[in-house]
Scaffold this motif. Structure first.
Motif, PDB file in Angstrom:
ATOM      1  N   ILE A 127    -150.795  29.429 -75.117  1.00  0.00           N
ATOM      2  CA  ILE A 127    -150.390  28.473 -74.080  1.00  0.00           C
ATOM      3  C   ILE A 127    -151.413  27.346 -73.969  1.00  0.00           C
ATOM      4  O   ILE A 127    -151.052  26.171 -73.884  1.00  0.00           O
TER       5      ILE A 127
ATOM      6  N   LYS B 114    -143.924  29.303 -75.176  1.00  0.00           N
ATOM      7  CA  LYS B 114    -144.539  30.539 -75.672  1.00  0.00           C
ATOM      8  C   LYS B 114    -143.680  31.749 -75.341  1.00  0.00           C
ATOM      9  O   LYS B 114    -143.541  32.664 -76.148  1.00  0.00           O
ATOM     10  N   GLU B 115    -143.073  31.755 -74.170  1.00  0.00           N
ATOM     11  CA  GLU B 115    -142.235  32.881 -73.763  1.00  0.00           C
ATOM     12  C   GLU B 115    -140.961  33.006 -74.600  1.00  0.00           C
ATOM     13  O   GLU B 115    -140.324  34.054 -74.600  1.00  0.00           O
TER      14      GLU B 115
ATOM     15  N   GLU C 250    -142.069  36.004 -79.470  1.00  0.00           N
ATOM     16  CA  GLU C 250    -142.628  37.335 -79.220  1.00  0.00           C
ATOM     17  C   GLU C 250    -143.984  37.489 -79.894  1.00  0.00           C
ATOM     18  O   GLU C 250    -144.315  36.744 -80.824  1.00  0.00           O
TER      19      GLU C 250
ATOM     20  N   TRP D 205    -147.289  24.636 -67.856  1.00  0.00           N
ATOM     21  CA  TRP D 205    -145.988  25.228 -67.569  1.00  0.00           C
ATOM     22  C   TRP D 205    -145.044  25.061 -68.755  1.00  0.00           C
ATOM     23  O   TRP D 205    -144.336  25.999 -69.132  1.00  0.00           O
TER      24      TRP D 205
ATOM     25  N   SER E  36    -145.862  34.606 -84.610  1.00  0.00           N
ATOM     26  CA  SER E  36    -144.958  35.484 -83.872  1.00  0.00           C
ATOM     27  C   SER E  36    -144.299  36.490 -84.814  1.00  0.00           C
ATOM     28  O   SER E  36    -144.200  37.675 -84.506  1.00  0.00           O
TER      29      SER E  36
ATOM     30  N   GLU F  20    -151.739  35.035 -74.863  1.00  0.00           N
ATOM     31  CA  GLU F  20    -151.708  34.016 -73.813  1.00  0.00           C
ATOM     32  C   GLU F  20    -152.494  32.765 -74.216  1.00  0.00           C
ATOM     33  O   GLU F  20    -152.198  31.674 -73.749  1.00  0.00           O
TER      34      GLU F  20
ATOM     35  N   LYS G  29    -146.158  27.353 -71.493  1.00  0.00           N
ATOM     36  CA  LYS G  29    -145.854  28.747 -71.154  1.00  0.00           C
ATOM     37  C   LYS G  29    -144.377  29.051 -71.419  1.00  0.00           C
ATOM     38  O   LYS G  29    -144.029  30.087 -71.978  1.00  0.00           O
ATOM     39  N   LYS G  30    -143.519  28.130 -71.042  1.00  0.00           N
ATOM     40  CA  LYS G  30    -142.082  28.317 -71.252  1.00  0.00           C
ATOM     41  C   LYS G  30    -141.760  28.419 -72.746  1.00  0.00           C
ATOM     42  O   LYS G  30    -140.970  29.265 -73.156  1.00  0.00           O
TER      43      LYS G  30
END
Length: 103
Positions: A89, A78-79, A82, A72, A49, A86, A75-76
């Motif tokens: 994930i 990873k979000e 920055e 899920w 990142s 994708e 994903k949370k």
């Protein structure tokens, strides 16, 4: 040590804590060895990142048996970082999926 290796110790600790809390909510328990593997992966993610390094493309079909719950959580997490693809994930979801089998 793994937190420091990430290049941003506090950010790495933050995403680990986020991962831990999401697992706790879902009653997913990681063994100490699984936690170390997760921290190692998160440390590498934080480093990517920061450096904007990209992963090599992965074959997403290999992850067809990973639950939506594990995706899920990944994903949370990873979000919270920055400049990551994708595909991160998919790779991260494996940690949560394996831990689900402990519970």
């Amino acid at each position: 040590m793994l937190f420091i290796k990430s290049g941003d110790e506090k950010l790495c600790e933050h995403v680990f804590e986020l991962s831990r809390k999401e697992c706790e909510i879902r009653q997913i328990t990681m063994t100490p060895i699984q936690q170390v593997a997760l921290i190692s992966h998160l440390s590498a993610m934080v480093h990517r990142s920061l450096t904007k390094e990209k992963l090599a493309a992965i074959d997403r079909s290999l992850f067809s048996e990973i639950s939506q719950e594990s995706f899920w959580i990944a994903k949370k997490v990873k979000e919270a970082l920055e400049h990551l693809d994708e595909d991160e994930i998919y790779l991260l979801s494996i940690h949560f999926e394996i831990a689900k089998h402990n519970s």
